[in-house]
Design a protein around this motif. Structure first.
Motif, PDB file in Angstrom:
ATOM      1  N   ARG A   1       0.628  -1.203  -0.036  1.00 24.79           N
ATOM      2  CA  ARG A   1      -0.038  -0.039  -0.013  1.00 24.79           C
ATOM      3  C   ARG A   1       0.770   1.257  -0.120  1.00 24.79           C
ATOM      4  NH1 ARG A   1      -3.534  -1.532  -2.239  1.00 24.79           N
ATOM      5  NH2 ARG A   1      -5.074  -0.131  -1.310  1.00 24.79           N
ATOM      6  N   ARG A   2       1.938   1.070  -0.532  1.00 28.48           N
ATOM      7  CA  ARG A   2       2.741   2.446  -0.795  1.00 28.48           C
ATOM      8  C   ARG A   2       2.613   2.818  -2.301  1.00 28.48           C
ATOM      9  NH1 ARG A   2       8.680  -0.324   0.666  1.00 28.48           N
ATOM     10  NH2 ARG A   2       7.662  -1.647  -1.138  1.00 28.48           N
ATOM     11  N   VAL A   3       2.678   4.212  -2.535  1.00 26.82           N
ATOM     12  CA  VAL A   3       2.940   4.801  -3.658  1.00 26.82           C
ATOM     13  C   VAL A   3       4.232   5.188  -4.231  1.00 26.82           C
ATOM     14  CG1 VAL A   3       2.528   7.076  -2.835  1.00 26.82           C
ATOM     15  CG2 VAL A   3       1.713   6.568  -5.059  1.00 26.82           C
ATOM     16  N   LEU A   4       4.234   5.195  -5.640  1.00 20.07           N
ATOM     17  CA  LEU A   4       5.812   5.292  -6.026  1.00 20.07           C
ATOM     18  C   LEU A   4       5.630   6.712  -6.656  1.00 20.07           C
ATOM     19  CD1 LEU A   4       8.366   4.108  -7.327  1.00 20.07           C
ATOM     20  CD2 LEU A   4       7.253   3.951  -9.449  1.00 20.07           C
ATOM     21  N   LEU A   5       6.748   7.213  -6.110  1.00 23.81           N
ATOM     22  CA  LEU A   5       7.249   8.820  -6.442  1.00 23.81           C
ATOM     23  C   LEU A   5       8.835   8.671  -7.128  1.00 23.81           C
ATOM     24  CD1 LEU A   5       5.669  10.862  -3.362  1.00 23.81           C
ATOM     25  CD2 LEU A   5       4.688  10.304  -5.726  1.00 23.81           C
ATOM     26  N   PHE A   6       8.712   9.624  -8.084  1.00 21.03           N
ATOM     27  CA  PHE A   6       9.982   9.886  -8.866  1.00 21.03           C
ATOM     28  C   PHE A   6      10.394  11.303  -8.064  1.00 21.03           C
ATOM     29  CE2 PHE A   6       8.399   7.509 -12.175  1.00 21.03           C
ATOM     30  CZ  PHE A   6       9.206   6.524 -12.628  1.00 21.03           C
ATOM     31  N   ASN A   7      11.921  11.361  -7.916  1.00 17.92           N
ATOM     32  CA  ASN A   7      12.339  12.723  -7.279  1.00 17.92           C
ATOM     33  C   ASN A   7      12.961  13.296  -8.545  1.00 17.92           C
ATOM     34  OD1 ASN A   7      15.072  13.992  -5.967  1.00 17.92           O
ATOM     35  ND2 ASN A   7      13.206  14.438  -5.114  1.00 17.92           N
ATOM     36  N   GLY A   8      12.856  14.628  -8.702  1.00 14.93           N
ATOM     37  CA  GLY A   8      13.288  15.312  -9.948  1.00 14.93           C
ATOM     38  C   GLY A   8      13.674  16.942  -9.526  1.00 14.93           C
ATOM     39  N   HIS A   9      14.065  17.624 -10.650  1.00 13.15           N
ATOM     40  CA  HIS A   9      14.302  19.086 -10.582  1.00 13.15           C
ATOM     41  C   HIS A   9      14.165  19.358 -11.797  1.00 13.15           C
ATOM     42  CE1 HIS A   9      18.024  17.128 -12.114  1.00 13.15           C
ATOM     43  NE2 HIS A   9      18.427  18.297 -12.773  1.00 13.15           N
ATOM     44  N   ASP A  10      13.930  21.117 -11.797  1.00 15.70           N
ATOM     45  CA  ASP A  10      14.021  21.778 -12.921  1.00 15.70           C
ATOM     46  C   ASP A  10      15.352  22.163 -13.674  1.00 15.70           C
ATOM     47  OD1 ASP A  10      13.805  24.049 -14.899  1.00 15.70           O
ATOM     48  OD2 ASP A  10      12.056  24.415 -13.851  1.00 15.70           O
ATOM     49  N   PRO A  11      15.815  22.070 -14.707  1.00 19.95           N
ATOM     50  CA  PRO A  11      17.180  22.063 -15.288  1.00 19.95           C
ATOM     51  C   PRO A  11      17.618  23.544 -14.953  1.00 19.95           C
ATOM     52  CG  PRO A  11      15.890  21.167 -17.105  1.00 19.95           C
ATOM     53  CD  PRO A  11      14.760  21.422 -16.007  1.00 19.95           C
TER      54      PRO A  11
ATOM     55  N   ARG B   1      16.587  25.293 -12.080  1.00 16.00           N
ATOM     56  CA  ARG B   1      16.563  25.229 -10.646  1.00 16.00           C
ATOM     57  C   ARG B   1      17.059  24.124 -10.152  1.00 16.00           C
ATOM     58  NH1 ARG B   1      12.183  27.674  -7.706  1.00 16.00           N
ATOM     59  NH2 ARG B   1      10.964  26.100  -8.879  1.00 16.00           N
ATOM     60  N   PRO B   2      18.194  23.488 -10.269  1.00 15.04           N
ATOM     61  CA  PRO B   2      18.670  22.206  -9.793  1.00 15.04           C
ATOM     62  C   PRO B   2      18.496  21.962  -8.301  1.00 15.04           C
ATOM     63  CG  PRO B   2      20.623  23.342 -10.526  1.00 15.04           C
ATOM     64  CD  PRO B   2      19.331  24.186 -10.919  1.00 15.04           C
ATOM     65  N   GLU B   3      18.557  22.956  -7.528  1.00 15.09           N
ATOM     66  CA  GLU B   3      18.624  23.210  -6.048  1.00 15.09           C
ATOM     67  C   GLU B   3      17.240  22.765  -5.743  1.00 15.09           C
ATOM     68  OE1 GLU B   3      17.266  26.842  -7.154  1.00 15.09           O
ATOM     69  OE2 GLU B   3      18.856  25.794  -7.869  1.00 15.09           O
ATOM     70  N   ALA B   4      16.654  22.935  -6.469  1.00 16.18           N
ATOM     71  CA  ALA B   4      14.848  22.795  -5.826  1.00 16.18           C
ATOM     72  C   ALA B   4      14.066  21.618  -6.501  1.00 16.18           C
ATOM     73  CB  ALA B   4      13.820  24.112  -6.695  1.00 16.18           C
ATOM     74  N   ARG B   5      14.371  20.559  -5.570  1.00 18.82           N
ATOM     75  CA  ARG B   5      14.043  19.217  -5.900  1.00 18.82           C
ATOM     76  C   ARG B   5      12.463  18.936  -5.375  1.00 18.82           C
ATOM     77  NH1 ARG B   5      18.249  16.450  -7.944  1.00 18.82           N
ATOM     78  NH2 ARG B   5      20.303  17.281  -7.544  1.00 18.82           N
ATOM     79  N   PHE B   6      11.887  17.987  -5.931  1.00 23.49           N
ATOM     80  CA  PHE B   6      10.695  17.632  -5.712  1.00 23.49           C
ATOM     81  C   PHE B   6      10.247  16.207  -6.159  1.00 23.49           C
ATOM     82  CE2 PHE B   6      10.830  19.808  -9.599  1.00 23.49           C
ATOM     83  CZ  PHE B   6      10.125  18.994 -10.566  1.00 23.49           C
ATOM     84  N   TRP B   7       9.359  15.758  -5.363  1.00 15.47           N
ATOM     85  CA  TRP B   7       8.637  14.268  -5.690  1.00 15.47           C
ATOM     86  C   TRP B   7       7.434  14.399  -6.617  1.00 15.47           C
ATOM     87  CZ3 TRP B   7      11.407  10.088  -4.282  1.00 15.47           C
ATOM     88  CH2 TRP B   7      12.559  10.179  -3.472  1.00 15.47           C
TER      89      TRP B   7
ATOM     90  N   GLY C   1      15.829   9.985  -9.113  1.00 17.75           N
ATOM     91  CA  GLY C   1      15.782   8.526  -8.364  1.00 17.75           C
ATOM     92  C   GLY C   1      14.153   8.450  -8.165  1.00 17.75           C
ATOM     93  N   HIS C   2      13.771   7.464  -7.279  1.00 23.59           N
ATOM     94  CA  HIS C   2      12.460   6.812  -7.321  1.00 23.59           C
ATOM     95  C   HIS C   2      12.429   6.191  -5.790  1.00 23.59           C
ATOM     96  CE1 HIS C   2      13.906   3.508  -9.322  1.00 23.59           C
ATOM     97  NE2 HIS C   2      13.128   2.808  -8.570  1.00 23.59           N
ATOM     98  N   ARG C   3      11.163   6.074  -5.125  1.00 20.58           N
ATOM     99  CA  ARG C   3      10.982   5.265  -4.108  1.00 20.58           C
ATOM    100  C   ARG C   3       9.654   5.099  -3.706  1.00 20.58           C
ATOM    101  NH1 ARG C   3      11.339   8.328   1.808  1.00 20.58           N
ATOM    102  NH2 ARG C   3      10.226   6.580   2.125  1.00 20.58           N
ATOM    103  N   TRP C   4       9.310   4.141  -2.849  1.00 23.21           N
ATOM    104  CA  TRP C   4       8.033   3.809  -2.582  1.00 23.21           C
ATOM    105  C   TRP C   4       7.789   4.629  -1.134  1.00 23.21           C
ATOM    106  CZ3 TRP C   4       4.897   1.304  -5.974  1.00 23.21           C
ATOM    107  CH2 TRP C   4       5.332   0.338  -6.877  1.00 23.21           C
ATOM    108  N   TRP C   5       6.473   5.204  -1.108  1.00 23.40           N
ATOM    109  CA  TRP C   5       6.133   6.158   0.064  1.00 23.40           C
ATOM    110  C   TRP C   5       5.041   5.695   0.758  1.00 23.40           C
ATOM    111  CZ3 TRP C   5       8.476  10.825   1.451  1.00 23.40           C
ATOM    112  CH2 TRP C   5       9.397  11.271   0.559  1.00 23.40           C
ATOM    113  N   THR C   6       4.921   5.433   1.945  1.00 21.16           N
ATOM    114  CA  THR C   6       3.922   5.194   2.747  1.00 21.16           C
ATOM    115  C   THR C   6       3.082   6.348   3.121  1.00 21.16           C
ATOM    116  OG1 THR C   6       4.861   5.400   4.818  1.00 21.16           O
ATOM    117  CG2 THR C   6       5.106   3.077   4.050  1.00 21.16           C
ATOM    118  N   VAL C   7       1.790   6.506   3.384  1.00 20.19           N
ATOM    119  CA  VAL C   7       1.176   7.670   3.741  1.00 20.19           C
ATOM    120  C   VAL C   7       1.594   8.354   4.972  1.00 20.19           C
ATOM    121  CG1 VAL C   7      -1.109   8.333   4.778  1.00 20.19           C
ATOM    122  CG2 VAL C   7      -1.090   6.666   2.854  1.00 20.19           C
ATOM    123  N   HIS C   8       1.957   7.440   6.217  1.00 14.73           N
ATOM    124  CA  HIS C   8       2.688   8.146   7.114  1.00 14.73           C
ATOM    125  C   HIS C   8       4.134   8.918   6.889  1.00 14.73           C
ATOM    126  CE1 HIS C   8       4.224   8.558  11.283  1.00 14.73           C
ATOM    127  NE2 HIS C   8       5.616   7.955  10.764  1.00 14.73           N
ATOM    128  N   GLU C   9       4.978   8.224   5.813  1.00 12.83           N
ATOM    129  CA  GLU C   9       6.249   9.034   5.319  1.00 12.83           C
ATOM    130  C   GLU C   9       5.823  10.400   4.505  1.00 12.83           C
ATOM    131  OE1 GLU C   9       8.990   5.151   4.838  1.00 12.83           O
ATOM    132  OE2 GLU C   9       7.520   5.788   3.334  1.00 12.83           O
TER     133      GLU C   9
END
Length: 332
Positions: free
Chosen positions: A189-199, A201-207, A291-299
């Motif tokens: 019951r985890r959701v897959l999210l990718f981590n990325g950035h705007d070319p 603004r490489p310092e501003a990362r988001f999932w 990168g990517h990872r699986w996230w729980t609701v709690h996380e």
């Protein structure tokens, strides 16, 4: 033996003293960063308020048809009274209306005032987001999180609003971009999210969730299935997707271009373990996805990192526990 004990005591005291000084300095720096962020938001809020006032003046002064004038005035008033958590969408809607205004029809003084108001919003937004970036960087340090040095201070959030000058188009209008996204769930019951950035603004990362733009002539479900296969290697049939369960309208900038995005979210609930294969990434995705990872609701609820859509932590539980009733819910 006594000398050794004394030495150990001195070392412990020195370590405690150094650690205490570091903790005090870090807590003080965090406090200053939060004050800076609050001040930056106040300045941005004032700049946005002034832009709304000038937009209403433009609606009254310009010779628009009644529908256009009423729409511009309505969006300006909506932006003024919208609460903070929904402000981005309201301000972006106002930006779209202002982009359609023929500035040549405005009195010269009013046109100059509108341009000044828009520039001040751009500057205030960048100052605010820089303050948010610095604060989040400090809050995400391990010791800061473990020792909860941020205290009860609310986690600051970036303010994403279209900057007309970023689009590169003469009229500054954002490019429409429909997209299909997938809430890919594993057996835990985890959701897959990718981590990325705007070319730019490489310092501003988001999932963000799996998915991407809809190609010409492609329907939403087909786009979702294609993006899912390309980005994760998971190939499903049409009936394996549920939805669309959510719809999100968002204006955003990427690599110096602004977009008027409309995102449709489907659910893929996997019964078997998923082995993510990103070999189908495009060159752009390989450059900006880190990168990517699986996230729980709690996380998701506990993280200080930026996650889109913003309401994912609060709305995902209903997706996990309730059968879809066929309603497409608007999210942000």
């Amino acid at each position: 033996m006594t000398a050794l004990v004394v030495t150990l005591v001195v070392v412990v005291v020195l370590v405690a003293l150094v650690l205490g000084l570091w903790l005090a300095a870090t807590a003080n720096r965090l406090d200053r960063l939060h004050v800076r962020t609050d001040a930056a938001w106040a300045a941005l809020d004032a700049a946005l308020a002034r832009r709304a006032v000038v937009a209403r003046a433009a609606a009254a002064a310009i010779r628009l048809d009644d529908v256009s004038a009423d729409r511009l005035r309505a969006e300006a008033e909506r932006a003024e009274r919208t609460p903070r958590e929904e402000r981005e969408e309201a301000e972006n809607r106002l930006s779209l209306q202002l982009a359609a205004v023929d500035r040549a029809k405005l009195p010269l003084a009013l046109a100059a005032e509108l341009l000044d108001a828009e520039h001040r919003v751009v500057i205030a937004r960048r100052v605010h987001n820089d303050a948010v970036r610095d604060t989040l960087t400090q809050r995400r340090r391990r010791l800061v999180r473990w020792l909860k040095l941020a205290g009860t201070a609310r986690q600051p959030e970036y303010f994403e609003i279209v900057e007309p000058t970023l689009s590169g188009e003469p009229d500054g209008a954002p490019l429409p971009r429909p997209s299909a996204r997938v809430l890919l769930l594993d057996p835990e019951r985890r959701v897959l999210l990718f981590n990325g950035h705007d070319p730019i603004r490489p310092e501003a990362r988001f999932w963000f969730t799996v998915g991407g733009g809809v190609e010409p002539g492609e329907d939403l479900r087909s786009a979702a299935l294609r993006e899912l296969a390309e980005e994760t290697g998971v190939k499903l049939s049409d009936d394996a997707l549920v939805g669309p369960v959510w719809r999100r309208r968002v204006a955003f900038s990427f690599d110096g271009r602004t977009y008027d995005g409309e995102e449709w979210f489907f659910v893929a609930d996997m019964a078997d373990e998923v082995h993510v294969d990103t070999s189908g990434f495009t060159d752009v995705e390989n450059d900006v996805v880190d990168g990517h990872r699986w996230w729980t609701v709690h996380e998701l609820r506990e993280t200080d990192e930026t996650v889109y859509p913003v309401q994912l932590p609060t709305l995902l539980p209903s997706v996990l526990t309730a059968k879809w009733d066929g309603t497409v819910r608007t999210v942000r």
